[in-house]
Enzyme design. Structure first.
Site, PDB file in Angstrom:
ATOM      1  N   ASN A  79       0.936  -1.242   0.075  1.00 59.28           N
ATOM      2  CA  ASN A  79       0.125   0.112  -0.007  1.00 59.28           C
ATOM      3  C   ASN A  79       0.946   1.183   0.102  1.00 59.28           C
ATOM      4  O   ASN A  79       0.383   2.303  -0.561  1.00 59.28           O
ATOM      5  CB  ASN A  79      -0.847  -0.074   1.228  1.00 59.28           C
TER       6      ASN A  79
ATOM      7  N   SER B 113      -3.724   7.425 -12.401  1.00 66.17           N
ATOM      8  CA  SER B 113      -2.917   8.214 -13.067  1.00 66.17           C
ATOM      9  C   SER B 113      -1.666   7.339 -14.113  1.00 66.17           C
ATOM     10  O   SER B 113      -1.226   7.950 -14.792  1.00 66.17           O
ATOM     11  CB  SER B 113      -2.048   9.037 -12.136  1.00 66.17           C
TER      12      SER B 113
ATOM     13  N   TYR C 243       4.811   9.699 -10.722  1.00 61.32           N
ATOM     14  CA  TYR C 243       3.914   8.954  -9.838  1.00 61.32           C
ATOM     15  C   TYR C 243       3.416   7.896 -10.839  1.00 61.32           C
ATOM     16  O   TYR C 243       3.283   6.646 -10.482  1.00 61.32           O
ATOM     17  CB  TYR C 243       3.076   9.793  -9.072  1.00 61.32           C
TER      18      TYR C 243
ATOM     19  N   LYS D 181       3.320   4.025 -11.014  1.00 59.91           N
ATOM     20  CA  LYS D 181       2.166   3.057 -10.676  1.00 59.91           C
ATOM     21  C   LYS D 181       1.925   2.188 -12.245  1.00 59.91           C
ATOM     22  O   LYS D 181       1.403   0.961 -11.869  1.00 59.91           O
ATOM     23  CB  LYS D 181       1.085   3.909 -10.583  1.00 59.91           C
TER      24      LYS D 181
END
Length: 262
Positions: free
Chosen positions: A105, A158, A169, A173
């Site tokens: 997470n 994103s 970022y 991801k």
């Protein structure tokens, strides 16, 4: 059905019972991770509350342990450091007897246009959001193979590359999503499942300023006309980690209220 518990419903409830299992949730001192950790505790699991902020980890561990009566273990860890990730797994095994589910997470976001960013910013976001996932997963795999465990990774809306300010970022991801698919093919024969959740914008302390600044645009972007809650993501994570999803691996589950910019 009048409140009758059917065999199918009873089987589903049994599949969501994590009693006797050990779950480690990184970045679970607050935000989405805190709610994920609490959801696993509610489902009966012993929970490792891992966070770089040890005070937050200890507070969360104490709160959910008291509320749900399950064993909790707060651990201070910087997941971007492989040695610390390995120590996290070793501590979980030594203190709680094993590891059945790893939830990667932990992540670092923050909107910043690429031309205004710098290598320090890249290292911080990629170090936690991508390398944190790689470090913890690599450290945990031997134990997860022994116990036919589960890995849950995180992507983000994103990753599609259409959110200005989230280039780095989003790249991290996107890599997590690809990593999930490939790792699932590598370890499926060992009985380990690997899946990914892909949240949209969720109300957390970390996103409060962002949500306030872009509230109108965000609401227009979601078919369900609201920003997500941590519980929305936690429900998806618990499902994917459970026996109810025992024939699901290598998948990315979008938990994003029907994000309209796909």
């Amino acid at each position: 059905m009048g409140g009758t518990v059917t065999p199918m419903l009873e089987a589903f409830e049994d599949a969501l019972d994590f009693s006797g299992q050990v779950v480690c949730v990184t970045g679970s001192g607050r935000g989405i991770g805190e709610t994920v950790a609490a959801s696993f505790a509610e489902a009966g699991a012993a929970v490792v509350v891992a966070d770089v902020d040890v005070d937050a980890a200890e507070e969360t561990a104490e709160t959910i342990g008291s509320e749900y009566g399950t064993e909790t273990l707060p651990v201070e860890v910087d997941v971007s450091d492989y040695d610390e990730a390995r120590a996290l797994v070793e501590t979980a095994v030594a203190e709680l007897g094993g590891l059945d589910v790893l939830v990667n997470n932990a992540g670092v976001a923050g909107a910043r246009r690429f031309r205004e960013s710098d290598p320090e910013d890249w290292d911080r976001k990629i170090g936690v959001s991508l390398y944190g996932t790689l470090n913890c997963t690599h450290a945990a795999l031997p134990e997860l193979v022994d116990r036919s465990g589960v890995v849950i990774n995180y992507a983000s809306s994103s990753y599609r590359g259409n959110d200005p300010g989230l280039a780095v970022y989003g790249a991290a991801k996107a890599a997590n999503r690809s990593f999930t698919k490939t790792l699932a093919t590598e370890v499926g024969g060992d009985g380990v499942r690997v899946n990914c959740v892909c949240p949209g914008t969720v109300h957390t302390p970390a996103t409060e300023a962002f949500v306030e600044q872009y509230a109108d645009e965000l609401l227009d972007a979601y078919a369900l006309d609201r920003i997500g809650d941590p519980a929305d993501v936690a429900s998806a994570v618990v499902f994917l980690a459970s026996d109810a999803a025992e024939w699901i691996t290598g998948e990315t589950l979008h938990v994003d209220g029907g994000y309209l910019r796909r």
